[in-house]
Design an enzyme around this catalytic site. Structure first.
Site, PDB file in Angstrom:
ATOM      1  N   HIS A   1       0.827  -1.211   0.000  1.00  0.00           N
ATOM      2  CA  HIS A   1       0.000   0.000   0.000  1.00  0.00           C
ATOM      3  C   HIS A   1       0.857   1.255   0.000  1.00  0.00           C
ATOM      4  CE1 HIS A   1       0.240   0.910   4.405  1.00  0.00           C
ATOM      5  NE2 HIS A   1       0.204  -0.398   4.583  1.00  0.00           N
TER       6      HIS A   1
ATOM      7  N   ASP B   1       6.123   0.749   6.807  1.00  0.00           N
ATOM      8  CA  ASP B   1       4.677   0.565   6.623  1.00  0.00           C
ATOM      9  C   ASP B   1       4.118   1.650   5.711  1.00  0.00           C
ATOM     10  OD1 ASP B   1       2.078  -0.365   6.901  1.00  0.00           O
ATOM     11  OD2 ASP B   1       1.787   0.561   8.868  1.00  0.00           O
TER      12      ASP B   1
ATOM     13  N   GLU C   1      -4.949   1.895   2.496  1.00  0.00           N
ATOM     14  CA  GLU C   1      -5.046   0.729   3.382  1.00  0.00           C
ATOM     15  C   GLU C   1      -5.194   1.157   4.837  1.00  0.00           C
ATOM     16  OE1 GLU C   1      -3.566  -2.367   6.162  1.00  0.00           O
ATOM     17  OE2 GLU C   1      -2.721  -0.391   5.778  1.00  0.00           O
ATOM     18  N   GLU C   2      -4.507   2.233   5.224  1.00  0.00           N
ATOM     19  CA  GLU C   2      -4.404   2.582   6.634  1.00  0.00           C
ATOM     20  C   GLU C   2      -5.730   3.004   7.262  1.00  0.00           C
ATOM     21  OE1 GLU C   2      -2.132   1.768   8.381  1.00  0.00           O
ATOM     22  OE2 GLU C   2      -0.189   1.949   7.403  1.00  0.00           O
TER      23      GLU C   2
ATOM     24  N   ASP D   1       3.343  -6.363   3.438  1.00  0.00           N
ATOM     25  CA  ASP D   1       2.901  -5.283   4.330  1.00  0.00           C
ATOM     26  C   ASP D   1       3.244  -5.631   5.770  1.00  0.00           C
ATOM     27  OD1 ASP D   1       1.752  -3.022   5.406  1.00  0.00           O
ATOM     28  OD2 ASP D   1      -0.316  -3.745   5.240  1.00  0.00           O
TER      29      ASP D   1
ATOM     30  N   HIS E   1       3.383   2.861  12.633  1.00  0.00           N
ATOM     31  CA  HIS E   1       2.478   4.000  12.864  1.00  0.00           C
ATOM     32  C   HIS E   1       3.056   5.080  13.774  1.00  0.00           C
ATOM     33  CE1 HIS E   1      -1.312   1.300  11.966  1.00  0.00           C
ATOM     34  NE2 HIS E   1      -0.449   1.359  10.947  1.00  0.00           N
TER      35      HIS E   1
END
Length: 474
Positions: free
Chosen positions: A286, A298, A332-333, A360, A430
């Site tokens: 992503h 990520d 995606e997030e 991912d 994140h």
């Protein structure tokens, strides 16, 4: 005499069959060696990721940087000389963090200690003056009913369930407590809470708060409360303060807002198969990331590894039987809009997806794959495992695949996820700590080579009797 002849023929046929298998495995082994050599000696993934991370940066859906990432990766795919490169429009949410968050705990009037927090993705803003109240610590959503409205109303709920450290699979540990981040605000609001603070999903004790998506579900807008994550160090501190002084107060202010949806794109490129062009093999990651750090692990790593798969096919002169398609998914997030849109269009066009592989889980040393496949399909996959032994790839497991390719699940398409070593992944996930300096070039390239090798085998052999019959007739 006839029996002796038959036995001799049977043995000869058996020996020929064994010889053919050995010869085929030797050829595959040599091709896979070439793939690893090219990825490690002449790879492009690391340089692509350097630009994506350090020149573009965080790529939250709907942001200017997300659009820059779309334009950059489309241009790079076009320069590979693929048969086709295009953008697939998709409407995505546009959530904006706003000014930097602030928080402190107050033990007595005027005695304060600042805390490190970050708003959860999708949170509403605090009131203009922030949110200040006594707080209650719970170990998860199930604890709310035990305390009840009489102990929660008017307070801030502090969710402090840690990731379970004795689980070797860190994604399992993550799954065991992420519900408090995703649904914690919606559930606490039902008991009259005025805000929630959630312990970061992180196995390490550090000062980085980790964001992530959250949802209010069907909760009316008027009842929604602000939500933020707190660093693990400050979560430990907050818990200790509460044990010593139960009437301590917590203050926090987040400044986020949800704007109307905007148009963005999945970035897609493909090499058309020369024998079965209607059988599609997808590889992807992503393109979007959270707005903290630069999204290197990520999922910048997965993006460039997927691009590298098609580049390696081109560089090595491998002409796939089936169409190999790279998809760089958007959103995606905080919505999965890109994955859902891709599956929707694929179904509308009656596309036949044989296989889909997603990266991912960070750019760490690859350990293997997990597969969502039938028993027959998985047995075939396992027969390839020995080819990966020289590269220390040993994990061929049944299980999940990836969020973006999940909507392609239909009972026949094999779905797979690259599984790197996960022990350090949630140190970065994140957070401000997800930056390019934490990427190891060799580990990233090993992951790309491992993905390419699996795609090579899937393309060459297909799955099941249907593919075998088609290949026999050609």
């Amino acid at each position: 005499m006839k029996h002796i002849v038959l036995i001799g023929l049977t043995l000869l046929i058996g020996q020929n069959a064994i010889s053919q298998v050995i010869e085929r495995e030797q050829k595959d082994s040599l091709e896979i060696r070439k793939i690893y050599d090219m990825a490690l000696l002449n790879g492009r993934a690391y340089n692509w990721l350097d630009h994506l991370s350090t020149q573009i940066g965080p790529r939250l859906s709907g942001s200017y940087n997300a659009q820059r990432a779309v334009e950059y990766t489309k241009k790079e795919l076009e320069q590979l000389g693929l048969d086709k490169v295009w953008l697939q429009p998709v409407m995505v949410p546009k959530w904006v963090r706003g000014a930097k968050e602030t928080a402190y705990v107050e033990t007595t009037p005027g005695t304060k200690r600042d805390l490190k927090i970050t708003a959860l993705g999708g949170s509403i803003a605090s009131p203009a003056g922030g949110t200040k109240a006594e707080f209650i610590e719970v170990q998860g959503i199930e604890d709310l009913a035990r305390y009840g409205e009489e102990n929660i109303k008017g307070k801030i709920v502090f969710y402090n369930r840690p990731m379970q450290a004795n689980l070797i699979n860190t994604f399992e540990a993550y799954g065991g407590c992420v519900d408090q981040r995703y649904s914690g605000a919606a559930e606490a609001a039902k008991y009259g809470a005025v805000g929630v603070i959630v312990r970061s999903m992180n196995l390490r004790l550090d000062d980085f708060p980790h964001t992530g998506t959250m949802s209010y579900g069907e909760l009316p807008v008027s009842q929604r409360i602000p939500a933020a994550a707190i660093s693990t160090n400050d979560a430990e501190y907050l818990s200790g303060i509460l044990k010593m002084q139960k009437d301590s107060k917590l203050y926090f202010k987040v400044n986020s807002s949800q704007l109307p949806d905007v148009e963005s794109f999945n970035v897609i490129g493909e090499i058309t198969g020369i024998q079965f062009p209607d059988e599609i093999i997808v590889v992807g990651g992503h393109l979007d990331s959270w707005d903290l750090g630069d999204g290197s692990h990520d999922d910048g790593a997965g993006v460039v590894q997927s691009m590298e798969v098609l580049r390696l096919f081109k560089e090595l002169g491998l002409k796939p039987k089936r169409t190999i398609r790279v998809v760089l998914f958007m959103n995606e997030e905080n919505g999965l809009r890109g994955g859902n849109k891709y599956a929707e269009i694929a179904k509308k066009n009656n596309e036949n997806h044989l296989f889909a592989l997603e990266s991912d889980a960070g750019g760490f040393t690859p350990r293997g794959f997990s597969f969502d496949a039938t028993n027959t399909q998985f047995a075939q996959i396992e027969s390839w495992k020995k080819l990966f032994g020289p590269y220390l790839i040993h994990q061929f497991d049944r299980g999940g695949s990836g969020a973006d390719i999940g909507p392609l699940k239909n009972g026949t398409t094999v779905l797979a996820g690259l599984r790197p070593d996960s022990q350090r992944y949630f140190d970065h996930h994140h957070s401000d700590n997800d930056t390019f300096e934490h990427i190891n070039k060799r580990e990233l390239e090993l992951g790309a080579a491992t993905m390419t090798s699996l795609i090579y085998l899937v393309d060459k052999y297909g799955f099941g009797e249907i593919s075998k019959e088609r290949e026999t007739k050609m």
